[in-house]
Motif scaffolding. Sequence first.
Motif, PDB file in Angstrom:
ATOM      1  N   PRO A 110       0.819  -1.207   0.000  1.00 26.41           N
ATOM      2  CA  PRO A 110       0.000   0.000   0.000  1.00 26.41           C
ATOM      3  C   PRO A 110       0.857   1.262   0.000  1.00 26.41           C
ATOM      4  N   GLN A 111       0.439   2.236  -0.776  1.00 27.37           N
ATOM      5  CA  GLN A 111       1.141   3.508  -0.850  1.00 27.37           C
ATOM      6  C   GLN A 111       0.199   4.626  -0.387  1.00 27.37           C
ATOM      7  N   SER A 112       0.785   5.736  -0.019  1.00 24.49           N
ATOM      8  CA  SER A 112      -0.032   6.825   0.543  1.00 24.49           C
ATOM      9  C   SER A 112      -0.803   7.589  -0.525  1.00 24.49           C
ATOM     10  N   ILE A 113      -0.322   7.541  -1.766  1.00 22.65           N
ATOM     11  CA  ILE A 113      -0.993   8.279  -2.837  1.00 22.65           C
ATOM     12  C   ILE A 113      -1.216   7.371  -4.044  1.00 22.65           C
ATOM     13  N   GLN A 117       0.979   4.067  -5.898  1.00 22.82           N
ATOM     14  CA  GLN A 117       0.369   2.775  -6.197  1.00 22.82           C
ATOM     15  C   GLN A 117       0.585   2.421  -7.676  1.00 22.82           C
TER      16      GLN A 117
ATOM     17  N   GLU B   8      -7.298   1.262  -4.878  1.00 21.29           N
ATOM     18  CA  GLU B   8      -6.146   1.561  -4.032  1.00 21.29           C
ATOM     19  C   GLU B   8      -6.050   0.522  -2.941  1.00 21.29           C
ATOM     20  N   HIS B  10      -5.317  -0.962   0.740  1.00 22.43           N
ATOM     21  CA  HIS B  10      -5.298  -0.592   2.148  1.00 22.43           C
ATOM     22  C   HIS B  10      -5.037  -1.866   2.939  1.00 22.43           C
ATOM     23  N   SER B  11      -4.956  -1.743   4.250  1.00 27.14           N
ATOM     24  CA  SER B  11      -4.409  -2.837   5.055  1.00 27.14           C
ATOM     25  C   SER B  11      -5.246  -4.116   4.954  1.00 27.14           C
ATOM     26  N   GLN B  14      -4.409  -5.726   1.827  1.00 24.97           N
ATOM     27  CA  GLN B  14      -3.035  -6.191   1.906  1.00 24.97           C
ATOM     28  C   GLN B  14      -2.975  -7.531   2.636  1.00 24.97           C
ATOM     29  N   GLU B  72       3.553  -5.071  11.700  1.00 24.91           N
ATOM     30  CA  GLU B  72       2.792  -4.097  10.901  1.00 24.91           C
ATOM     31  C   GLU B  72       1.497  -4.695  10.387  1.00 24.91           C
TER      32      GLU B  72
END
Lengths: 285, 73
Positions: A110-113, A117, B8, B10-11, B14, B72
Amino acid sequence: MGWFKSEALSLPAEHFVVNIMPKPVTSERLAAAKTKVLGFRFDILVSLFLLVAVGTPQVLFLIHPQSGVYATVAGLVAMSILAMKVRRARKVAIAASILPVAMMVSLSLPQSIPFGQAIVFYDAMLLLGLVYRFMFTLEEPVEDTRLGIKGYLFGLPLLLVLGQVMGAAGFGLLHNQYPFEGVSWALVAASMFVFAFAEETVFRGLIQQRARYIMHPIFAAVLTSGLYALMSVGMGNWLSMVYALIAGSLLSTVYYFKKNLLLTVTMNVTSKLLYLGLLATFIYR
Amino acid sequence: MFFGLPVESHSSLQHLVLILNTVVLIGLLVAVELVYSEKPEKKRRQLRYFYPLVIVLAGLLFYAVYTQMGGEV
């Protein structure tokens, strides 16, 4: 891994250029494409299989992302089984399986932006694409592209123009769907070269090139365009898919006629850069 | 596909991907062994096409172990 040492180090430099000409498709191979399996033509069956395996996760990502993840993994498993059991379809199945693997790599980091990604996704796709382009040329004799200096002098400017037309069309359709707001324009522009090269290496350089050995080259171009468009479905915007279908068809057509990745990369990069330029000039000034 | 990235990460995704990746890696290794174990050496030449996929999936497994050990995930 003894094959790697003995064969890789003895290859001439031509194996590493982007404009390797695949060997001609013989009439025997085209005839084999029409053989029936389970009542369907082999080439149609393989094409449908790949389209469903790649497209289903993209649709499910819109509805329920976790289901999309399961479908991505299921698609990878299905393509791996196809690759193991059907030798004829092995290379095109492995080439297509780069897409779900790159998706899994991207989702695992996962990336912040969104830009980060995208970088992870395209980097994974590019690395696997380059490795497989190298491996697939080890066993087959290849020849350099038939494009000479004249071909490049005519082709590159033409594709620069076509790429700009494509980029303008993309701006017209997608000027409200820019995903990388807040990221430096120079950074995004530089990454467009990587994104375009990754897309062309995998879609045209691997999938379309390998598919033409088990189906008619026009069919291979249609399959590649379909896969290229399906990868946009998950963005949830039908305009993205329309544009991807148009762009993918043009790029596959260029590759069908010229079999040269440098030309398709040029067209792809130009379209992306013009799209960025028009956004920066008219939308985000 | 134009800057194509459908979702996107997210955890929760993931976690799910890393778990499924482990299962797929084990399954792929078992399947490759079953399919290729009965073939003579000279017919195993195309086995190498699975190596890059296995390496990537194994890399994700190591990353999962690393993040698990680091607390994590």
